[in-house]
Scaffold this motif. Structure first.
Motif: not given
Length: 252
Positions: A45-62, A84-91
């Motif tokens: 839902y967040d990817i559909a709402r915010y698009g590329i910027p949200y994907v970018k921040w997700t990749l940076i976080s992970f 593993k739990v920190l990586m999942v939270i980052s996503l």
């Protein structure tokens, strides 16, 4: 609302991981894909709402948290489940969640300058881990064998003195390593503690029977780090980044 739902989705899994870590010092690897799957509709839902910027921040976080926890895991400063739990939270929560609940704006202390939420969770968990040594120290002060305990005051932050007959309790290690030479038993501090298996316990009981060691020995409890991580998660959501707030307090 979506950020609040993400927090609520994470909580049951974090609480279960605490329970499992306390009981067995293990957390099943199956838990994390289920946690990520439960949050997947919200992520989509967040990817559909915010698009590329949200994907970018997700990749940076992970990527940042993956590299960070991999280094800690490589040097054995971190467990696999913790990483593993920190990586999942980052996503699930790549950036800091801003919540409005009953006229309260969370986090109460305001946003951290670094928007990567998982780093605040980790930082908070490290600070909250300090409570454990302080708790052990206060516990040792209340024990009847305090006179003997004070012979090694630095151990009071690491563990407590246990009767030989109680060494079969789960999830404890010897703080010192014991070795017998020419009928005498020497002991020295060992980093990380000495594993208590059946042979080691039998040996310690034999030393005790022969009067070669004291009736009480220093042991350290294994720390279930899922508890500080969960506490770090809750404190980050409600209060904010503890390291940033402490740094700002001391600098101002």
């Amino acid at each position: 609302m979506i950020e609040l739902l993400k927090v609520l989705v994470c909580m049951p899994f974090l609480l279960y991981s605490c329970y499992s870590d306390i009981k067995t010092r293990r957390v099943t690897n199956k838990l994390w894909p289920i946690m990520l799957g439960a949050a997947a509709p919200l992520i989509i839902y967040d990817i559909a709402r915010y698009g590329i910027p949200y994907v970018k921040w997700t990749l940076i976080s992970f990527i940042f948290i993956f590299v960070f926890v991999y280094i800690l895991f490589y040097f054995r400063a971190f467990g696999g489940a913790d990483a593993k739990v920190l990586m999942v939270i980052s996503l699930i929560l790549p950036i800091y969640p801003a919540l409005d609940l009953i006229n309260y704006h969370l986090p109460l202390a305001g946003m951290a300058p670094i928007a990567l939420f998982t780093f605040s969770v980790f930082g908070n968990s490290v600070i909250l881990t300090v409570v454990v040594p302080l708790g052990l120290f206060l516990y040792n002060l209340t024990q009847p064998s305090l006179k003997e305990t004070l012979k090694r005051p630095h151990y009071m932050f690491l563990g407590y003195r246990s009767l030989i007959k109680d060494l079969e309790r789960p999830h404890i290690r010897l703080i010192e390593q014991y070795e017998e030479n020419d009928g005498n038993v020497s002991h020295r501090f060992t980093t990380g503690g000495m594993q208590l298996d059946e042979d080691t316990i039998a040996t310690m009981k034999e030393y005790d029977r022969k009067g070669l060691i004291e009736k009480r020995v220093w042991v350290t409890p294994g720390l279930p780090f899922m508890i500080p991580i969960t506490a770090g998660f809750i404190s980050a959501v409600i209060y904010g980044d503890l390291i940033f707030q402490l740094t700002r307090h001391f600098l101002l």
